[in-house]
Write an enzyme that holds these catalytic residues in place. Structure first.
Site, short mmCIF file in Angstrom:
data_model
loop_
_atom_site.label_atom_id
_atom_site.label_comp_id
_atom_site.label_asym_id
_atom_site.label_seq_id
_atom_site.Cartn_x
_atom_site.Cartn_y
_atom_site.Cartn_z
N ASN A 14 1.31 -0.11 6.07
CA ASN A 14 1.65 -0.90 4.88
C ASN A 14 2.44 -2.10 5.38
OD1 ASN A 14 2.51 -1.87 2.37
ND2 ASN A 14 4.27 -0.51 2.34
N GLY A 15 1.95 -3.29 5.08
CA GLY A 15 2.63 -4.50 5.55
C GLY A 15 1.59 -5.53 5.96
N GLU B 147 -0.02 -7.54 -18.97
CA GLU B 147 -0.20 -6.65 -17.80
C GLU B 147 -1.19 -5.52 -18.05
OE1 GLU B 147 3.99 -5.35 -17.06
OE2 GLU B 147 3.42 -5.68 -14.98
N HIS C 287 7.59 -28.07 -30.10
CA HIS C 287 7.43 -29.05 -29.01
C HIS C 287 6.12 -28.86 -28.24
CE1 HIS C 287 11.44 -30.58 -29.63
NE2 HIS C 287 11.87 -29.33 -29.67
N LYS D 54 2.83 -1.44 -8.16
CA LYS D 54 4.17 -1.16 -8.69
C LYS D 54 5.25 -1.96 -7.97
CE LYS D 54 7.18 1.08 -11.17
NZ LYS D 54 7.31 0.56 -12.54
N LYS E 168 4.41 -7.33 -21.02
CA LYS E 168 3.85 -5.99 -21.17
C LYS E 168 2.43 -6.07 -21.69
CE LYS E 168 5.93 -4.21 -19.18
NZ LYS E 168 7.09 -4.58 -18.49
N CYS F 122 0.88 -1.16 0.00
CA CYS F 122 0.00 0.00 0.00
C CYS F 122 0.91 1.21 0.00
CB CYS F 122 -0.83 0.04 1.28
SG CYS F 122 -1.78 -1.45 1.57
N ARG G 96 1.09 2.04 -5.93
CA ARG G 96 1.35 0.97 -4.96
C ARG G 96 0.08 0.22 -4.57
NH1 ARG G 96 6.17 1.33 -2.44
NH2 ARG G 96 5.36 0.14 -0.70
N TRP H 15 -3.83 -1.68 -1.34
CA TRP H 15 -3.86 -2.86 -2.20
C TRP H 15 -4.23 -4.01 -1.26
CZ3 TRP H 15 -0.99 -7.50 -2.65
CH2 TRP H 15 -1.10 -8.16 -3.89
N GLU I 78 9.50 -10.40 -22.17
CA GLU I 78 9.17 -9.06 -21.70
C GLU I 78 8.04 -8.45 -22.54
OE1 GLU I 78 9.59 -7.54 -19.12
OE2 GLU I 78 9.29 -5.45 -19.57
O1 M6R Z 1 10.72 -3.21 -8.25
P1 M6R Z 1 11.10 -4.53 -8.87
O2 M6R Z 1 11.93 -4.36 -10.09
O3 M6R Z 1 11.73 -5.46 -7.89
O4 M6R Z 1 9.72 -5.18 -9.31
C1 M6R Z 1 9.69 -6.45 -9.85
C2 M6R Z 1 8.36 -6.76 -10.52
O5 M6R Z 1 7.32 -6.67 -9.59
C3 M6R Z 1 8.08 -5.81 -11.68
O6 M6R Z 1 9.09 -5.84 -12.64
C4 M6R Z 1 6.74 -6.16 -12.34
O7 M6R Z 1 6.83 -7.39 -12.99
C5 M6R Z 1 6.31 -5.06 -13.30
N1 M6R Z 1 4.91 -4.84 -13.17
C6 M6R Z 1 6.62 -5.35 -14.72
O8 M6R Z 1 6.10 -4.44 -15.61
#
Ligand code: M6R
Length: 605
Positions: free
Chosen positions: A97-98, A485, A501, A600, A482, A2, A27, A73, A478
Site C-alpha cells: 500500500n503506497g 458521495e 450572487h 475511506k 453526503k 489499499c 480502503r 484502489w 456536509e
Molecule cells: O480520515 P479523515 O477524516 O482524514 O478523512 C478525510 C476525508 O477523506 C473524509 O472525511 C471523506 O471526505 C469522507 N468520505 C467523507 O464522507
C-alpha cells in the site's frame, strides 16, 4: 490507498486473511488478491472486483498457515486481474500500500538485468528488486532492506517467500499495524481488520521493519538496528465492526451517534465544577497561542469550519481553517505562537499528515483530533484528543463527524477555562447543553420513516442546492457532500446569503433547495431566501427547529429537529441530512458503504 493483511501462525491462514481483508475493503475495492504459503509453495489468486469475488474464485487449495492478502484502489494501472496484488518475482511475493515514485527508473534497470514485468503497477518492481538483491548473494531479510533503500515513496509492505516460513512487514508513510496473538502474528492496514483476532497491537513507525517467524518477532529500523515499540491493548469488540442487523454500515453508524457522542463526553466533563479536561492532553503555556489553525480534508474539514465558529465566537481567538491539500503547498504564515489542529477520523490522510509536518517545520504546536488510536497523526502530533466514535466502516463519514464537532466544542470549553475567558457558570451551562445532545439526536433519528418517504419523492432529481448560514453553512456543505458521495447526485452547498450572487440562476422546478435554518438570528434572513426560491418555482425542503409557520406555505417539505445551543446546532441538523442522503442512495441502489471511486482513508496524495 489499499488494504493489506498478513498472517503467520498455527491455523489455516485463508479464512483469517479473507475475513480481515473484507473489513479493509473500505480502503479500496477495485481488485483483490491472496497468497497462501504451504510447505515451500505459495499459491496466489487475484481477481478484478471485490473481496467476495475473490472468495468465489478461490475454490480449492489455499491451505497453509502463512499468507498475505490485498484489496486495491488503483493508482498505477487500471483495475484488472493483472494489476491486482500480490505481485511476485519467482518465489518472492509482495503486497503493498503506497506509491513507488521512482518505479519507472527501477523498472528500466531491472529490465536491463533481464526481468519481465507482467503488470502496469509500480509495486511489481519490489519483488523483482528483492530477487535481484538475493541473486547477488544477500539473504532474504537483507535483500528486503536493500530493496527498501532503493525505492523512493511510501509503503506498507507484507512480504513472504517460498523457502521459509517468515513474514516481513515494513512501513513508511502508509499505515501498518501488527497484531500479536498466541504464537501467531497478523499484519493489517488498520486495527478494525483484526478485531476479534487479537486486542494487542504494535503500531509500526516510519522506517520500521518487522521480521516474524516461529521464533518470534524482531523489530528493527531500516539499518537493521533493533527498535522497541510498545504493545498497546485496544478493546474494540467484534460487534463494533459488524452491521448489527442494519442493511449498511452507514445506517448503523448514523444510528450510533447518540452513543458515540456520549462516549466522547464520558470522563471529560464535570458539570458540578464547571470543568472540561482531557486525560490525554496537556496544553503547555496555552496563553502563548495567538492564533489557531484548523486543517483537514472532506468531512473533517467541515468539522473544522464549525470549530472556527465556536472558538472565534466564544474565545475571541482568531482561527484560520484550511483544506490540507492546499495548506501544505502554500507556505502558510505559521509561527511558533500558532496552534495547528489537525482533524482526521483515520489519522492517516496523506494531505493532513503533510500539513502536520509543515506545521512542525514552522514550529507550531500540533494537536490531532482523531478517532484511531495509534494512527500516524495521533502518534506524531505534539498533542492528541481522541473522538470515541468506535470504528467507522462506511466510506461516508457520519459518527466521526459528529464526534469531531463534539470534541472541538469540548476543546473550546477547555481552552476557555485555561485562558480564563469563560467563567464557570458559562462552562457549566454549555456542558449542560452538550449533555442533552445524544437525546436530541435520538429524537432526530425518530424521523427516519418520514425521511424514507421524502427520499422516495426526491430521488428523481439530478441536482440539489443546500443553503445554510453562520455555523450551519458547514452543515449544508456536509449535507451536500453526503448526497453526492453515496447517491452520485450533484449537490452544491452555498452560504444562503450568496445565493443571489450566482446560484439563483440555477433555480427552477427541477432544482430542490435544502435550507438548513434554525430559529436563531439568521432565521428571518432565510425566510427571505425561501421567498426568492419560491418566486422562481424552486422546490423547498426546510430543515428547522421552529414550527416554520412563516415559511409553511412556501415550503414543500418541513423537516423538524430539536432546538439547541447555537454552537451545537450542526450536531442535530446534520442528522436528517445524513439520513436523507442515505435513503436516496439506498433507493437508487448504489453501493452505499463503498461508493464508486472513493476510499475511506486517502493515504496517497
Ligand atoms: O480520515 P479523515 O477524516 O482524514 O478523512 C478525510 C476525508 O477523506 C473524509 O472525511 C471523506 O471526505 C469522507 N468520505 C467523507 O464522507
Amino acid at each position: 490507498m489499499c488494504g493489506i493483511v498478513g498472517y503467520l501462525g498455527n491455523v489455516e491462514a485463508y479464512p483469517i486473511l479473507i475475513d480481515s481483508l473484507k473489513k479493509l475493503e473500505y480502503r479500496g475495492y477495485d481488485s483483490a488478491g491472496i497468497a497462501v504459503w504451504c510447505q515451500g509453495k505459495i499459491e496466489v489468486a487475484r481477481h478484478k472486483g471485490k473481496v467476495d469475488e475473490l472468495r468465489g474464485a478461490c475454490k480449492n487449495g489455499f491451505e497453509g498457515k502463512m499468507g498475505l492478502a490485498h484489496t486495491r484502489w488503483a493508482t498505477h494501472g487500471i483495475p484488472s486481474e493483472r494489476n491486482a496484488h500480490p505481485h511476485r518475482s519467482q518465489d518472492v511475493v509482495v503486497v503493498h500500500n503506497g506509491i513507488v515514485e521512482n518505479y519507472m527508473e527501477l523498472k528500466e534497470k531491472l529490465r536491463a538485468e533481464g526481468d519481465t514485468f507482467l503488470s502496469d503497477t509500480d509495486t511489481e518492481v519490489i519483488p523483482h528488486l528483492i530477487k535481484s538483491h538475493m541473486n547477488k548473494g544477500e539473504d532474504f531479510v537483507t535483500a528486503v532492506r536493500s530493496s527498501i533503500d532503493d525505492i523512493a515513496g511510501s509503503f506498507a509492505l507484507g512480504i513472504i517467500r517460498e523457502e521459509e516460513k517468515t513474514l516481513i512487514a515494513a512501513k513508511k508513510e502508509s499505515p501498518l499495524v501488527i497484531g500479536i496473538g498466541d504464537g501467531e502474528y497478523f499484519i493489517a492496514s488498520d486495527v478494525p481488520a483484526l478485531i476479534g483476532l487479537t486486542n494487542r497491537f504494535i503500531f509500526l513507525e516510519d522506517g520500521d521493519m518487522a521480521v516474524m517467524n516461529e521464533d518470534g518477532i524482531h523489530l528493527t529500523d531500516l539499518e537493521g538496528k533493533g527498535v522497541d515499540r510498545p504493545v498497546q491493548v485496544i478493546n474494540w469488540t467484534a460487534a463494533m465492526a459488524e452491521k448489527g442487523g442494519y442493511k449498511h454500515f452507514m445506517l448503523k453508524e448514523i444510528f450510533e451517534q447518540p452513543r458515540a457522542i456520549s462516549d466522547t463526553l464520558i470522563g471529560r466533563i464535570r458539570e458540578e465544577s464547571g470543568r472540561v479536561d482531557f486525560e490525554e492532553l496537556e496544553l503547555p503555556g496555552i496563553s502563548r497561542f495567538k492564533r489557531i489553525w484548523m486543517v483537514a480534508c472532506g468531512t473533517s474539514y467541515h468539522a473544522c469550519l464549525i470549530g472556527k465558529h465556536m472558538i472565534e465566537r466564544n474565545l475571541r481567538l482568531p482561527v484560520e481553517v484550511d483544506i490540507a491539500s492546499e495548506f501544505r503547498y502554500r507556505d502558510p504564515l505559521l509561527t511558533t505562537s500558532d496552534m495547528l489542529i489537525l482533524v482526521s477520523q483515520s489519522g492517516e490522510t496523506a494531505d493532513t499528515i503533510a500539513a502536520m509536518k509543515e506545521g512542525k517545520r514552522k514550529g507550531a504546536y500540533t494537536l490531532a483530533v482523531c478517532n484511531v488510536v495509534g494512527s500516524t497523526l495521533a502518534r506524531e502530533c505534539d498533542g492528541v484528543v481522541f473522538t470515541h466514535a468506535g470504528p467507522e466502516i462506511g466510506v461516508a463519514s457520519t459518527k466521526a463527524f459528529t464526534t469531531q464537532v463534539s470534541v472541538l466544542y469540548l476543546l473550546m470549553l477547555h481552552m476557555g477555562q485555561m485562558l480564563e475567558v469563560l467563567d464557570q457558570d458559562t462552562i457549566r451551562q454549555k456542558i449542560g447543553e452538550i449533555k442533552k445532545i445524544p437525546r436530541k439526536i435520538q429524537l432526530a433519528l425518530e424521523e427516519n420513516e418520514n425521511i424514507v418517504e421524502l427520499a422516495r419523492r426526491y430521488m428523481k432529481y439530478r441536482n440539489f442546492l443546500y443553503l445554510g448560514r453562520g455555523i450551519n453553512f458547514p452543515t449544508a456543505l456536509e449535507g451536500a457532500l453526503k448526497l453526492k458521495e453515496i447517491s452520485y447526485i450533484h449537490a452544491e452547498a452555498y452560504a444562503a446569503g450568496e445565493m443571489k450572487h450566482g446560484p439563483i440562476a440555477l433555480i427552477d422546478e427541477n432544482m430542490p433547495v435544502v435550507f438548513v435554518s434554525p430559529h436563531d438570528q439568521t432565521y428571518q434572513k432565510t425566510c427571505s431566501n425561501v421567498q426568492e426560491v419560491v418566486s422562481r418555482r424552486g422546490n423547498i425542503l426546510l430543515c428547522t427547529d421552529h414550527d416554520g409557520h412563516e415559511m409553511r406555505e412556501a415550503t414543500d417539505t418541513l423537516l423538524h429537529v430539536p432546538g439547541t445551543d447555537y454552537d451545537l446546532q450542526p450536531l442535530v441538523f446534520v442528522v436528517p441530512l445524513q439520513m436523507f442522503a442515505y435513503h436516496i442512495a439506498n433507493l437508487l441502489g448504489t453501493d452505499v458503504d463503498q461508493p464508486r471511486n472513493l476510499a475511506k482513508s486517502v493515504t496517497v496524495e
